[in-house]
Motif scaffolding. Sequence first.
Motif, PDB file in Angstrom:
ATOM      1  N   ALA A   1       0.870  -1.176   0.000  1.00 28.07           N
ATOM      2  CA  ALA A   1       0.000   0.000   0.000  1.00 28.07           C
ATOM      3  C   ALA A   1       0.904   1.221   0.000  1.00 28.07           C
ATOM      4  N   SER A   2       0.717   2.106  -0.976  1.00 26.41           N
ATOM      5  CA  SER A   2       1.564   3.297  -1.122  1.00 26.41           C
ATOM      6  C   SER A   2       3.047   2.918  -1.118  1.00 26.41           C
ATOM      7  N   ASP A   3       3.362   1.820  -1.797  1.00 22.03           N
ATOM      8  CA  ASP A   3       4.744   1.355  -2.017  1.00 22.03           C
ATOM      9  C   ASP A   3       5.376   0.689  -0.798  1.00 22.03           C
ATOM     10  N   TYR A   4       4.641   0.542   0.296  1.00 23.37           N
ATOM     11  CA  TYR A   4       5.171  -0.112   1.479  1.00 23.37           C
ATOM     12  C   TYR A   4       4.494  -1.463   1.686  1.00 23.37           C
ATOM     13  N   ARG A   5       5.266  -2.424   2.142  1.00 18.45           N
ATOM     14  CA  ARG A   5       4.708  -3.746   2.400  1.00 18.45           C
ATOM     15  C   ARG A   5       3.953  -3.737   3.727  1.00 18.45           C
ATOM     16  N   ILE A   6       2.750  -4.250   3.705  1.00 21.17           N
ATOM     17  CA  ILE A   6       1.881  -4.227   4.879  1.00 21.17           C
ATOM     18  C   ILE A   6       1.553  -5.650   5.309  1.00 21.17           C
ATOM     19  N   SER A   7       1.674  -5.915   6.605  1.00 27.91           N
ATOM     20  CA  SER A   7       1.275  -7.195   7.158  1.00 27.91           C
ATOM     21  C   SER A   7      -0.114  -7.055   7.768  1.00 27.91           C
ATOM     22  N   PRO A   8      -1.145  -7.720   7.229  1.00 25.25           N
ATOM     23  CA  PRO A   8      -2.497  -7.601   7.785  1.00 25.25           C
ATOM     24  C   PRO A   8      -2.557  -7.925   9.278  1.00 25.25           C
ATOM     25  N   PHE A   9      -1.819  -8.958   9.675  1.00 18.96           N
ATOM     26  CA  PHE A   9      -1.859  -9.374  11.078  1.00 18.96           C
ATOM     27  C   PHE A   9      -1.457  -8.234  11.997  1.00 18.96           C
ATOM     28  N   GLU A  10      -0.459  -7.465  11.589  1.00 25.38           N
ATOM     29  CA  GLU A  10       0.032  -6.364  12.410  1.00 25.38           C
ATOM     30  C   GLU A  10      -1.044  -5.311  12.612  1.00 25.38           C
ATOM     31  N   LEU A  11      -1.759  -4.963  11.537  1.00 25.69           N
ATOM     32  CA  LEU A  11      -2.818  -3.964  11.637  1.00 25.69           C
ATOM     33  C   LEU A  11      -4.021  -4.503  12.397  1.00 25.69           C
TER      34      LEU A  11
END
Length: 572
Positions: free
Chosen positions: A450-460
Motif C-alpha cells: 500500500a503506497s509502495d510499502y509492504r503491509i502485514s495484515p496481522f500487524e494492523l
Amino acid sequence: MSKEMAAAGAAEFRAARDLLLSHRLDQQAAHRDFTWPKPDIFNWALDYFDEVAERRPDRTALWIVEDDGSEAKYTYRHLSERSNQVANWLLGQGVRAGDRIMVMLGNQVELWETTLAAVKLGAVITPTATALSEGDLVDRLEQGEIAHVVCSVAETAKFEALRGHWTRICVGYMDGWLSYPDSEHAGLEFHPPHRAGPDDPLLLYFTSGTTSRPKLVTHTQRSYPVGHLSTMYWLGVRPGDIHLNVSAPGWGKHAYSSVFGPWNAEATVLVVNQERFDPGRLLDEVVRCGVDTLCAPPTVWRMLVQADLSAWKVDLSEVLAAGEPLNPEVVDRVRDAWGLTVRDGFGQTETTLIIGNGPGQEVVPGSMGRPMPGFDIVLADPDTDELSDTGQICVDMTQGPVGVMKGYADSPDRTRELTRRGRYRTGDIASRDSTGHITYIGRIDDVFKASDYRISPFELESVLIEHEYVAEAAVVPSPDPLRLSVAKAYVTLAEGVPPDADTARAILAHARARLSPYKRVRRLEFAELPKTVSGKIRRVQLRTAESERGAVTDGTRNPREFWEEDLPGLKG
C-alpha cells in the motif's frame, strides 16, 4: 592481510563491473558472460570507493537539493575523507566491528557518511525510517540487539522514554547525546583495527512478514555492495551520470538506488528533498540538474502523469519503476510525452535486483523483464516444488549468486525453509512466456503493498482488535487509483455497538494513533467475517471481493463502509 590482496579484490570487482557496462544494451550477452566477483579480501568502501576518490577526486558523488532551493554537492574525495573521520570517531566512541547501529536519518549527507564509515569499520547498519513510531522502535531496539543509535535532533524525542544500553549519537547537539559534528576533528586517514570478511554482516533490515514482528534480514559485506552490480545494470546508469532516485531512507530501495547501485557505476546520486511531494517541482529539478536516469515508485509515477509531462524538456536516458507493478496507462503516457519507456524491475529486501527489463531491451507490456546478470530464476509450484511456467519466483542458489541475503538473523528455521533444495523462495508468484519474460501475479500469503510499502495484515489487525468496539478484524488491500491499493479493514463489532460513522471514526482514530503513517488503515467496512469450517477467516474471499469491485472513482460505498474522506478530522 596485504595491500596487494585487497587491490586484487578491487580489480576483480571492477572487471566484473566493466563487463556489465560494456554489455549495457545487451541483456542476453550480459547474462551469458557475467560471473560474480568473489574476492576473499575486499572491503567495498576501503578498496573500491576510496580508490574511485583517488582517481576521480572532484567528481560529485552526492548532490542534495533542499525544499527551500538551497543545495550542496559532495565529491568522492570529500565523502572518502569524511567517512574516514566518522569511522575514526565512532571507533573512539566504542563502536566495534559487528556492532549493530540503528541509523534513523533523512536524506542528509550524514546518512551517506555513516554508511561508508560502517562499511569501513565492519559495523552492522540497521536502516530505520523516520516515519516509525515509538512502539516500532521499542521492538526494533530489542529484537535487533542495537548497540548504537544515530539520529537527527528532530528524532531524539522518540527515544526519550526508551530504555536500553545503547549509545546515543545525535547529528546535531542534544543534552545526553554524543554530538556527531565532533567527528570533524578526527583524523582523515582510517586504518581498521579489524578488517571485515566478505561473509560478515553489513546490513540488518526489518521486513514485515505474515506475523506482527518483522523478520531480520541479514546482508553481508559481499551480498549488498557487490550484489548491487545487478541493480547498477538494471538502472542503466553509467560513469558520470546523474541519477535521481525517489525513495525514503530506511527502506531497502534507498540502498538499492541511492547508494550502492549508482556508486558502483561511479555516478552522481541526486536527492531532491520535499516536505510535501510536488510533481512539478521534481520535474523542474530533473531538467535543471540534467538528470540522466530517474527511478521512482509507481505511486510517484501516477502522480507525475497527472501533470502535462510534455511541458518539461527532459534529457533523460532511462526511466524506471520498482516496488510493485506499474499501470500500463502510466507507461503509455510517459512514452507519449518523452519517448521513453518506464522499465520495471523486481527485487526484495532479501535480495538485490534479480529480474528486470534492462536498458535497450524490448519491453513486453505487463512484464517485469528477464533475469538479471548473475541470477538464474526458476518458477516452482508452491505446493509441489515442481518447475512450472507459472509458480513461485525462486533464485537458483546452486551457482552461488551473490545478491541474496545471508538469512534471517532471528529465524534460522525460516531461513532453512526458504532456501531448501538449493533455491531461495521469494514468496511471489509469476508466469514466464516463451521468450523468457516474467510477469508478476502476486504474493502467496496475505502481505500486500500500500503506497509502495509492504503491509502485514496481522500487524494492523492486532491493533484494531485492541479497541473495545472491535470483536474481529481482517485487513485486505482495496484498489485505489493513486496508490494502487490501500489498507481496508473489515470489522465485526462487539455486541451492542452501532455500525455508524461515529463508531468508524473512533476505530480509525485509534488505529491512526497506534500505527506509523505508512501503515494507515484508510477504509473500514462493518461486516460479519467469512470463515472456513475450522473457524479461520477467509481473507481470500474479502480480497477477491475488493479486486472484483476495482478502484472506486465515483464516490460509491458499500453498505456500512466508511473512508477517511467520509470522516471529518481524519483525512490528511
